[in-house]
Design an enzyme around this catalytic site. Sequence first.
Site, PDB file in Angstrom:
ATOM      1  N   LYS A  67      -9.469  -0.115   5.115  1.00 12.52           N
ATOM      2  CA  LYS A  67      -8.362   1.495   4.584  1.00 12.52           C
ATOM      3  C   LYS A  67      -9.681   2.688   4.427  1.00 12.52           C
ATOM      4  CE  LYS A  67      -6.314   2.275   0.287  1.00 12.52           C
ATOM      5  NZ  LYS A  67      -5.519   2.920  -0.256  1.00 12.52           N
ATOM      6  N   ARG A 110       0.840  -1.607  -3.186  1.00 15.25           N
ATOM      7  CA  ARG A 110      -0.098  -2.287  -3.634  1.00 15.25           C
ATOM      8  C   ARG A 110      -0.478  -2.548  -4.916  1.00 15.25           C
ATOM      9  NH1 ARG A 110      -4.606   0.282  -4.671  1.00 15.25           N
ATOM     10  NH2 ARG A 110      -5.809   0.463  -2.909  1.00 15.25           N
TER      11      ARG A 110
HETATM   12  P1  NAD Z   1      -0.713  12.402  -9.288  1.00 10.19           P
HETATM   13  O1  NAD Z   1      -1.307  13.662  -9.388  1.00 10.19           O
HETATM   14  O2  NAD Z   1       0.670  12.256  -8.876  1.00 10.19           O
HETATM   15  O3  NAD Z   1       0.154  12.293 -11.209  1.00 10.19           O
HETATM   16  C1  NAD Z   1      -1.493  12.158 -12.325  1.00 10.19           C
HETATM   17  C2  NAD Z   1      -1.170  11.357 -13.306  1.00 10.19           C
HETATM   18  O4  NAD Z   1      -2.533  11.730 -14.163  1.00 10.19           O
HETATM   19  C3  NAD Z   1      -0.270  12.322 -14.418  1.00 10.19           C
HETATM   20  O5  NAD Z   1       0.812  11.701 -14.956  1.00 10.19           O
HETATM   21  C4  NAD Z   1      -0.914  13.449 -14.830  1.00 10.19           C
HETATM   22  O6  NAD Z   1      -0.033  13.954 -15.859  1.00 10.19           O
HETATM   23  C5  NAD Z   1      -1.904  12.775 -15.361  1.00 10.19           C
HETATM   24  N1  NAD Z   1      -3.681  13.972 -15.291  1.00 10.19           N
HETATM   25  C6  NAD Z   1      -4.248  14.705 -13.941  1.00 10.19           C
HETATM   26  N2  NAD Z   1      -4.645  15.360 -14.630  1.00 10.19           N
HETATM   27  C7  NAD Z   1      -4.776  14.436 -15.793  1.00 10.19           C
HETATM   28  C8  NAD Z   1      -6.003  15.047 -17.353  1.00 10.19           C
HETATM   29  N3  NAD Z   1      -7.061  15.058 -16.634  1.00 10.19           N
HETATM   30  N4  NAD Z   1      -5.684  13.726 -18.118  1.00 10.19           N
HETATM   31  C9  NAD Z   1      -4.935  12.949 -18.324  1.00 10.19           C
HETATM   32  N5  NAD Z   1      -4.534  13.498 -17.446  1.00 10.19           N
HETATM   33  C10 NAD Z   1      -4.298  13.724 -16.350  1.00 10.19           C
HETATM   34  O7  NAD Z   1      -1.355  10.812  -9.581  1.00 10.19           O
HETATM   35  P2  NAD Z   1      -0.578   9.399  -9.139  1.00 10.19           P
HETATM   36  O8  NAD Z   1      -0.390   9.253  -7.181  1.00 10.19           O
HETATM   37  O9  NAD Z   1       0.160   8.944  -9.633  1.00 10.19           O
HETATM   38  O10 NAD Z   1      -2.304   8.906  -9.392  1.00 10.19           O
HETATM   39  C11 NAD Z   1      -2.212   8.473 -10.642  1.00 10.19           C
HETATM   40  C12 NAD Z   1      -3.843   7.826 -10.217  1.00 10.19           C
HETATM   41  O11 NAD Z   1      -4.041   6.217 -10.688  1.00 10.19           O
HETATM   42  C13 NAD Z   1      -4.810   8.772  -9.763  1.00 10.19           C
HETATM   43  O12 NAD Z   1      -5.905   8.915 -10.934  1.00 10.19           O
HETATM   44  C14 NAD Z   1      -5.002   8.066  -8.461  1.00 10.19           C
HETATM   45  O13 NAD Z   1      -7.069   7.900  -8.139  1.00 10.19           O
HETATM   46  C15 NAD Z   1      -5.199   6.051  -9.437  1.00 10.19           C
HETATM   47  N6  NAD Z   1      -4.381   5.612  -8.344  1.00 10.19           N
HETATM   48  C16 NAD Z   1      -5.100   4.185  -8.880  1.00 10.19           C
HETATM   49  C17 NAD Z   1      -4.874   3.065  -7.805  1.00 10.19           C
HETATM   50  C18 NAD Z   1      -5.153   1.615  -8.059  1.00 10.19           C
HETATM   51  O14 NAD Z   1      -5.430   1.141  -6.861  1.00 10.19           O
HETATM   52  N7  NAD Z   1      -6.499   1.041  -9.497  1.00 10.19           N
HETATM   53  C19 NAD Z   1      -4.273   3.551  -6.856  1.00 10.19           C
HETATM   54  C20 NAD Z   1      -3.625   4.710  -6.298  1.00 10.19           C
HETATM   55  C21 NAD Z   1      -4.045   5.987  -7.324  1.00 10.19           C
END
Ligand code: NAD
Length: 320
Positions: A67, A110
């Site tokens: 990816k 996923r």
């Molecule tokens: P998003 O930008 O739509 O939402 C962000 C979330 O984090 C919201 O709940 C927001 O309130 C909170 N947030 C933002 N800044 C913050 C801070 N400084 N401190 C605490 N909370 C904060 O993002 P999303 O698409 O919902 O993704 C959320 C997270 O999941 C991201 O960090 C992303 O990188 C991660 N992610 C992980 C995987 C995985 O496989 N583990 C896959 C995709 C995304």
Amino acid sequence: MWVVPEKEIAGLMTPEAAFDAVEAVFAAMASGEANNFPVVREAIGHEDALYGFKGGFDKSALNLGLKAGGYWPNNQKRDLINHQSTVFLFDPDTGRVSAAVGGNLLTALRTAAASAVSIKHLAPEGAKVLGMIGAGHQSAFQMKAAARVGNFERVIGWNPHPEMLTRLADTAAELGLPFEAVELPRLGAEADVIISITSAFEPLLMDAHVKGRTHIAAMGTDTKGKQELDPALVARARLFTDEIAQSLSIGEFQHASAAGSISDGDVTAIGQVITGNHEGRGDAEITIFDGTGVGLQDLAVAGAVVDLARQQGKAVEVEI
Ligand code: NAD
């Protein structure tokens, strides 16, 4: 090669199919049939973008590829979402590229499937209350996938930005579940299963918040420096992850590992539970699944979607 456009993914890939693909690839990883390759992630010095590749090979499903994509924080001004990715699959017999698949919705599906797999295998028996920490784009997918595998009666939620909580309320309503916004101490005390999916760089859920038999799927931390959980909570839980090396370097467990309170022997790959080689929860009070997000998950859902798109005439064939 086959091209499956992003706009077709929603009509092709179901949460059920994503769950099956992710559960199977976690099992293949545990049995040594599937390997992730080292992750590349770089700041490119343009548009503040982070770009990289996550790749691997699953011998059992014959999925080879990567990816490519990342995070473009200024995309909103172009009416595009900030996370952009595309999955490329290759024929493992010849090395020829076999498919290019839109990866944006697949990433959400996923990731939600991974926490759902952990809930199926690790949630305490009789879990009724789902606690959501995070209300961003991913949170709705997470809640829906969890509701498929758990018999939840209500959802409680908290988010650092309370104005975003409507997403959780709307998603719970769609699922026919009552929703209540609560503070973290109540969330930790009442929830049987907790999903955290934020971009936090400091612990949100503290050790003192969590009471009773609880499963936590920590899904937000996928980069060095990010953190959602108190390391003391991690230190007293039974620990699981998708991939141990990634969990200790860029996942939630990086912090307890850096502090020396856990080592790799304390963390079990979830695939070992799926294949029956590890008892899973056993008598543990708290279990934590650190979902770091591995390339093989992307290849698994992309492989499944190419098959569905070809069956349904939605894949476009191009000569390369
Ligand atoms: P998003 O930008 O739509 O939402 C962000 C979330 O984090 C919201 O709940 C927001 O309130 C909170 N947030 C933002 N800044 C913050 C801070 N400084 N401190 C605490 N909370 C904060 O993002 P999303 O698409 O919902 O993704 C959320 C997270 O999941 C991201 O960090 C992303 O990188 C991660 N992610 C992980 C995987 C995985 O496989 N583990 C896959 C995709 C995304």
